[in-house]
Design a protein around this motif. Structure first.
Motif, PDB file in Angstrom:
ATOM      1  N   PHE A 178      -4.691   5.846 105.364  1.00 10.79           N
ATOM      2  CA  PHE A 178      -4.385   4.432 105.109  1.00 10.79           C
ATOM      3  C   PHE A 178      -5.708   3.657 105.057  1.00 10.79           C
ATOM      4  O   PHE A 178      -6.011   2.836 105.917  1.00 10.79           O
ATOM      5  CB  PHE A 178      -3.458   3.875 106.198  1.00 10.79           C
ATOM      6  CG  PHE A 178      -2.080   4.505 106.210  1.00 10.79           C
ATOM      7  CD1 PHE A 178      -1.568   5.115 105.073  1.00 10.79           C
ATOM      8  CD2 PHE A 178      -1.287   4.466 107.355  1.00 10.79           C
ATOM      9  CE1 PHE A 178      -0.294   5.692 105.073  1.00 10.79           C
ATOM     10  CE2 PHE A 178      -0.011   5.035 107.359  1.00 10.79           C
ATOM     11  CZ  PHE A 178       0.481   5.655 106.227  1.00 10.79           C
ATOM     12  N   SER A 179      -6.466   3.930 104.023  1.00 17.21           N
ATOM     13  CA  SER A 179      -7.840   3.417 103.946  1.00 17.21           C
ATOM     14  C   SER A 179      -7.897   1.907 103.754  1.00 17.21           C
ATOM     15  O   SER A 179      -8.839   1.264 104.203  1.00 17.21           O
ATOM     16  CB  SER A 179      -8.598   4.134 102.826  1.00 17.21           C
ATOM     17  OG  SER A 179      -7.927   3.978 101.589  1.00 17.21           O
ATOM     18  N   SER A 180      -6.916   1.328 103.080  1.00 17.98           N
ATOM     19  CA  SER A 180      -6.947  -0.125 102.860  1.00 17.98           C
ATOM     20  C   SER A 180      -6.471  -0.882 104.090  1.00 17.98           C
ATOM     21  O   SER A 180      -7.012  -1.933 104.437  1.00 17.98           O
ATOM     22  CB  SER A 180      -6.079  -0.503 101.655  1.00 17.98           C
ATOM     23  OG  SER A 180      -6.611   0.049 100.476  1.00 17.98           O
ATOM     24  N   LEU A 181      -5.457  -0.348 104.764  1.00 22.86           N
ATOM     25  CA  LEU A 181      -4.998  -0.985 106.003  1.00 22.86           C
ATOM     26  C   LEU A 181      -6.115  -0.955 107.047  1.00 22.86           C
ATOM     27  O   LEU A 181      -6.318  -1.909 107.781  1.00 22.86           O
ATOM     28  CB  LEU A 181      -3.757  -0.272 106.535  1.00 22.86           C
ATOM     29  CG  LEU A 181      -3.095  -0.910 107.762  1.00 22.86           C
ATOM     30  CD1 LEU A 181      -2.623  -2.324 107.458  1.00 22.86           C
ATOM     31  CD2 LEU A 181      -1.932  -0.065 108.268  1.00 22.86           C
ATOM     32  N   GLY A 233      -7.296   1.965  97.595  1.00 21.28           N
ATOM     33  CA  GLY A 233      -6.752   0.858  96.796  1.00 21.28           C
ATOM     34  C   GLY A 233      -7.609  -0.394  96.854  1.00 21.28           C
ATOM     35  O   GLY A 233      -7.948  -0.987  95.839  1.00 21.28           O
ATOM     36  N   ASP A 234      -7.984  -0.801  98.035  1.00 17.17           N
ATOM     37  CA  ASP A 234      -8.854  -1.970  98.161  1.00 17.17           C
ATOM     38  C   ASP A 234     -10.242  -1.606  97.642  1.00 17.17           C
ATOM     39  O   ASP A 234     -10.773  -0.536  97.987  1.00 17.17           O
ATOM     40  CB  ASP A 234      -8.935  -2.395  99.627  1.00 17.17           C
ATOM     41  CG  ASP A 234      -9.601  -3.748  99.793  1.00 17.17           C
ATOM     42  OD1 ASP A 234      -8.928  -4.688 100.258  1.00 17.17           O
ATOM     43  OD2 ASP A 234     -10.807  -3.878  99.461  1.00 17.17           O
ATOM     44  N   PRO A 235     -10.822  -2.469  96.807  1.00 19.47           N
ATOM     45  CA  PRO A 235     -12.149  -2.131  96.255  1.00 19.47           C
ATOM     46  C   PRO A 235     -13.196  -1.818  97.315  1.00 19.47           C
ATOM     47  O   PRO A 235     -14.208  -1.186  97.009  1.00 19.47           O
ATOM     48  CB  PRO A 235     -12.520  -3.384  95.448  1.00 19.47           C
ATOM     49  CG  PRO A 235     -11.205  -3.974  95.065  1.00 19.47           C
ATOM     50  CD  PRO A 235     -10.286  -3.702  96.215  1.00 19.47           C
ATOM     51  N   VAL A 252      -7.705   3.929  92.680  1.00 16.96           N
ATOM     52  CA  VAL A 252      -8.434   2.674  92.904  1.00 16.96           C
ATOM     53  C   VAL A 252      -7.839   1.518  92.090  1.00 16.96           C
ATOM     54  O   VAL A 252      -7.120   1.741  91.121  1.00 16.96           O
ATOM     55  CB  VAL A 252      -9.922   2.829  92.503  1.00 16.96           C
ATOM     56  CG1 VAL A 252     -10.631   3.849  93.382  1.00 16.96           C
ATOM     57  CG2 VAL A 252     -10.059   3.220  91.031  1.00 16.96           C
ATOM     58  N   SER A 253      -8.171   0.304  92.504  1.00 16.54           N
ATOM     59  CA  SER A 253      -7.704  -0.878  91.763  1.00 16.54           C
ATOM     60  C   SER A 253      -8.643  -1.241  90.627  1.00 16.54           C
ATOM     61  O   SER A 253      -8.230  -1.764  89.601  1.00 16.54           O
ATOM     62  CB  SER A 253      -7.596  -2.076  92.708  1.00 16.54           C
ATOM     63  OG  SER A 253      -6.658  -1.808  93.716  1.00 16.54           O
ATOM     64  N   ASP A 254      -9.912  -1.017  90.842  1.00 22.49           N
ATOM     65  CA  ASP A 254     -10.895  -1.242  89.776  1.00 22.49           C
ATOM     66  C   ASP A 254     -12.200  -0.563  90.181  1.00 22.49           C
ATOM     67  O   ASP A 254     -12.249   0.130  91.199  1.00 22.49           O
ATOM     68  CB  ASP A 254     -11.094  -2.733  89.475  1.00 22.49           C
ATOM     69  CG  ASP A 254     -11.602  -3.526  90.678  1.00 22.49           C
ATOM     70  OD1 ASP A 254     -12.360  -2.981  91.500  1.00 22.49           O
ATOM     71  OD2 ASP A 254     -11.252  -4.705  90.788  1.00 22.49           O
ATOM     72  N   PHE A 255     -13.230  -0.735  89.373  1.00 20.98           N
ATOM     73  CA  PHE A 255     -14.507  -0.074  89.665  1.00 20.98           C
ATOM     74  C   PHE A 255     -15.554  -1.070  90.130  1.00 20.98           C
ATOM     75  O   PHE A 255     -16.757  -0.825  90.019  1.00 20.98           O
ATOM     76  CB  PHE A 255     -14.995   0.687  88.426  1.00 20.98           C
ATOM     77  CG  PHE A 255     -13.976   1.678  87.922  1.00 20.98           C
ATOM     78  CD1 PHE A 255     -13.567   2.734  88.721  1.00 20.98           C
ATOM     79  CD2 PHE A 255     -13.417   1.555  86.662  1.00 20.98           C
ATOM     80  CE1 PHE A 255     -12.614   3.640  88.284  1.00 20.98           C
ATOM     81  CE2 PHE A 255     -12.463   2.453  86.208  1.00 20.98           C
ATOM     82  CZ  PHE A 255     -12.066   3.498  87.023  1.00 20.98           C
ATOM     83  N   VAL A 266     -12.076   8.300  83.451  1.00 20.28           N
ATOM     84  CA  VAL A 266     -11.783   9.674  83.078  1.00 20.28           C
ATOM     85  C   VAL A 266     -11.347  10.477  84.307  1.00 20.28           C
ATOM     86  O   VAL A 266     -10.381  11.234  84.263  1.00 20.28           O
ATOM     87  CB  VAL A 266     -13.022  10.323  82.425  1.00 20.28           C
ATOM     88  CG1 VAL A 266     -12.797  11.800  82.209  1.00 20.28           C
ATOM     89  CG2 VAL A 266     -13.353   9.623  81.115  1.00 20.28           C
ATOM     90  N   LYS A 267     -12.051  10.302  85.384  1.00 16.98           N
ATOM     91  CA  LYS A 267     -11.784  11.092  86.584  1.00 16.98           C
ATOM     92  C   LYS A 267     -10.680  10.502  87.461  1.00 16.98           C
ATOM     93  O   LYS A 267      -9.929  11.246  88.088  1.00 16.98           O
ATOM     94  CB  LYS A 267     -13.072  11.216  87.416  1.00 16.98           C
ATOM     95  CG  LYS A 267     -12.927  12.041  88.685  1.00 16.98           C
ATOM     96  CD  LYS A 267     -14.240  12.238  89.391  1.00 16.98           C
ATOM     97  CE  LYS A 267     -14.738  11.022  90.133  1.00 16.98           C
ATOM     98  NZ  LYS A 267     -13.914  10.663  91.314  1.00 16.98           N
ATOM     99  N   ASP A 268     -10.601   9.184  87.515  1.00 11.76           N
ATOM    100  CA  ASP A 268      -9.768   8.544  88.525  1.00 11.76           C
ATOM    101  C   ASP A 268      -8.529   7.865  87.931  1.00 11.76           C
ATOM    102  O   ASP A 268      -8.334   7.852  86.732  1.00 11.76           O
ATOM    103  CB  ASP A 268     -10.630   7.569  89.321  1.00 11.76           C
ATOM    104  CG  ASP A 268     -11.847   8.285  89.897  1.00 11.76           C
ATOM    105  OD1 ASP A 268     -11.652   9.348  90.504  1.00 11.76           O
ATOM    106  OD2 ASP A 268     -12.979   7.813  89.688  1.00 11.76           O
ATOM    107  N   VAL A 269      -7.742   7.310  88.823  1.00  9.59           N
ATOM    108  CA  VAL A 269      -6.495   6.664  88.398  1.00  9.59           C
ATOM    109  C   VAL A 269      -6.485   5.220  88.901  1.00  9.59           C
ATOM    110  O   VAL A 269      -6.695   4.970  90.094  1.00  9.59           O
ATOM    111  CB  VAL A 269      -5.269   7.421  88.948  1.00  9.59           C
ATOM    112  CG1 VAL A 269      -3.981   6.658  88.652  1.00  9.59           C
ATOM    113  CG2 VAL A 269      -5.195   8.830  88.361  1.00  9.59           C
TER     114      VAL A 269
END
Lengths: 487, 487
Positions: A178-181, A233-235, A252-255, A266-269
């Motif tokens: 739970f990396s974002s929490l 999820g959280d940048p 991830v949500s963005d880069f 290419v690698k991530d979602v």
């Protein structure tokens, strides 16, 4: 909790205080699942019969007609997920097999406890994790993915992935931290009452400990992490250890906070934020949408988000535009719901990073998003043509006084209805608790990475040393033309 | 030749003089296909029954239990190849649909004619293209792919792609230009007898004319070429127009002549050269393989190929090594066959570009490849772990006097047998006329690009103008560690 030896108890539901429509959802789900239980046994019997028959024919064919030099069995040693033994799955479409790590509690439920303790909800860790409620916030995708893989497989037949309990059978390994929490355990200020007794929680320590643990795992070391899936999820999530986990498929949500060699399309979602205001359930149309353009959120942000203040200057004098400063609170969420449900367009400027949760609130509100964020990346863009559901405007053009409001005013009702129809069609992609919603779509995108992952695993191991000056990256580049506005 | 209105006649076979085992192959194929015809009708009936039943259950379920807001039909407008109507194909694994352009004759059969006329085989174009034979050479993959899509669909049930005759139904568009044959129309010197009467053929003009033609096509323009597949097997093929076709999925042997923004492992597909010496059909083992290491080919090449002369210097004094200078000829091919079938290891140094056809000759000869080409890229590396079938040695290490021969001499017979077993298992991947060989594997790899292609199509159209300084590439990068030798 040993997931191998006994079936897991159903995961606890997330805090009901965070989504007002939970009760209704739960009722619908219960009715639906009782209907599905009855129907699915008929369906299952039929499917089993069919699959068995196909397998029998296949086996017959294989035994008698396949020349020995290309017998399927003889290919078993070659790394291939196409030549796996058949186990009821069509040979043309084997579902990708995911193994979910049974992480030490401190990386999952322990973070929920810490979050609650920091706020005074709990005074000490609990004995039974099923009493814990994951708190509602925009990055609760990590909770939904974890819960999905904890569901019994018979409830997951529609999923693009199958969970396996034997890591040797797995194509991919999910790390359900739970990396974002973890990032927000100590934010929010409140709850000092209980936190004196507890050692202050450190997100960075959690990250280090997680990766220390991961790097001890045989399956992580085997392929240097390439076949692992980690949610961030959280940048800002997992940022301290990013260089150690960068080979994994990152959700991830963005880069915005990541270097190009750490993360890429290419690698991530790209995953959507969990929407925080209610889905609009009314009819399509503009009758009850008298506001032209709506925005409510933080006026002042760093970096790319500086655009916000400039947009306020340009838009706050327009009569049919509502643009309000406001931070996250239950009351403001109620006001935002009201605003998004009664406006034709919803403004989505960049935040500190190119993405923002507001886009997904706009989508479920059927409020046509107006995206002013030149570097934004969007979830599921292989199947969603966002020009059909959103308006894109180049930042420098959006700042021209009068341009945005007058351009939006000129959009016909017919065109707005088309956008709304498109939004309605893709709503399910952005609803994490939809039975065929965000979670399935994320697994679908993850599955599609598998050939590239297998490729990188094989290639990395045979690459000979090259001149250090040569970078070894494979890229997909766009033509740099670009539009000014999609309207 | 109108492929839409009538079934095509079977394509002419390639020149039988080029592969000595054609007759045997043909007989086996005939027996096999008669067996398959009988069996496949039973299989087909069963499959149809099953599929119909599943569809009925699915329709029933869909009509009664799906909430109206996520009805499958309502998703039809969203660009998605997952939501296509079911047509007998499992919804989880719809085959990718390919439309093959009916190119003007000058880009396909016309090139065979020109090649033959330049050599005196023909004096003028022929009326009936089925009398034309595609000449044998290492890039005849372009012929096999063209022929495969020309086969009737009932013969293509094992293919990962289905050919469609309506471009509106297509996911991808194949441009079956004989781009590698075009390169060598004027080479070889002979045949001056007839060529006086014909205007001298220009490969570069052919390329320009092809792209002029392509850029007039509605389906090319629609997505700026992203969903097109173009074969350019020879590293010099299509080079003059590469910048105009670079968005397409390119089928290439390596990236030796291409810039990173034109071609990459992510966007394109590495295809094998067509093997030019016969498949070894004897038993595994080293009894009849008395030569340690074999090489026959051009000693002097440009660029990366300069390694060859240096390797000659190091190896030509070793007693159990055969290293011979020789150019392409039927007689040399016979000598190479003999050498590769009686050696334990076959040397594969870089040529002018990192790849060379010799690797694929070694594989079908069960002669363990020793690859000395630091920048080589390999076909089907997502499913083939090349360390199991080949030895990789860093160039600078391979040049150390004595190193290569003594290292190879130390390899145990047991280990060589393991390599041979691996080679045997993957042979079919490198045999273009195998019923489940190279052609199917190329289409499989092409199919796997579809999500990325759909993604690029959607994303490109909504991208707003960015600062010109920002490159817009998504990359997949390896860790730069690297091995020195895989032995």
């Amino acid at each position: 909790m040993n997931r191998k030896s006994k079936p897991t108890s159903p995961p606890p539901s997330y805090s009901s205080s965070t989504n007002n429509n939970d009760d209704d959802n739960n009722k619908t789900l219960k009715i639906l699942s009782s209907l599905m239980a009855r129907k699915s046994s008929l369906l299952k019997q039929t499917l089993i019969a069919c699959v068995l028959f196909i397998l029998a024919v296949y086996a017959f064919f294989n035994a008698f007609f396949t020349p020995s030099d290309d017998n399927a069995d003889s290919n078993a040693r070659v790394t291939s997920y196409f030549s796996r033994t058949l186990d009821g799955i069509s040979p043309n479409s084997p579902k990708v097999r995911i193994y979910m790590y049974d992480l030490p509690r401190k990386f999952t439920y322990g973070i929920i406890e810490q979050h609650s303790m920091a706020r005074g909800g709990l005074v000490a860790p609990v004995a039974d994790v099923s009493s814990l409620k994951y708190p509602g916030h925009q990055h609760m995708g990590e909770w939904y993915l974890f819960s999905d893989l904890n569901r019994p497989e018979e409830d997951r037949v529609e999923s693009p992935v199958v969970r396996v309990t034997d890591p040797d059978e797995a194509d991919l390994f999910y790390v359900p931290v739970f990396s974002s929490l973890s990032l927000i355990v100590n934010t929010g200020g409140g709850g000092a009452s209980s936190s004196e007794t507890v050692r202050r929680y450190s997100d960075e320590e959690m990250q280090e400990e997680l990766v220390d643990w991961l790097e001890k795992q045989e399956y992580w070391r085997r392929n240097n992490g390439w076949d692992h899936v980690i949610i961030a999820g959280d940048p800002n999530a997992m940022l301290r250890v990013m260089d150690r986990v960068k080979n994994a498929v990152l959700l991830v949500s963005d880069f915005g906070r990541l270097r190009p060699d750490q993360s890429s399309l290419v690698k991530d979602v790209i995953i959507p934020y969990s929407h925080r205001i209610n889905t609009y359930t009314g009819d399509l149309g503009v009758q009850n949408r008298n506001t032209l353009l709506f925005f409510m959120g933080n006026r002042y942000r760093k970096e790319g988000g500086k655009i916000r203040d400039l947009l306020f200057n340009v838009l706050e004098t327009e009569e049919d535009v509502i643009i309000k400063h406001g931070t996250q609170s239950r009351e403001n969420r109620r006001a935002a719901t009201q605003g998004m449900h009664t406006s034709k367009f919803c403004l989505n400027p960049a935040g500190d990073t190119p993405s923002a949760c507001r886009l997904f609130d706009a989508i479920v509100s059927l409020c046509v998003p107006v995206i002013v964020s030149d570097d934004i990346e969007l979830p599921f863009e292989d199947v969603i043509d966002y020009r059909k559901i959103a308006v894109f405007v180049e930042t420098s053009i959006a700042l021209k006084p009068g341009f945005l409001a007058s351009t939006l005013r000129a959009v016909t009702t017919e065109r707005i209805l088309e956008y709304q129809k498109g939004l309605k069609e893709v709503q399910r992609y952005f609803i994490y608790d939809h039975r065929n919603g965000t979670v399935n779509e994320i697994w679908r995108e993850v599955s599609q990475k598998l050939p590239l992952i297998k490729f990188m695993i094989n290639r990395d191991k045979r690459l000979v040393r090259r001149e250090p000056s040569k970078s070894d990256c494979s890229c997909l580049c766009t033509n740099q033309t670009g539009i000014i506005s999609s309207l």
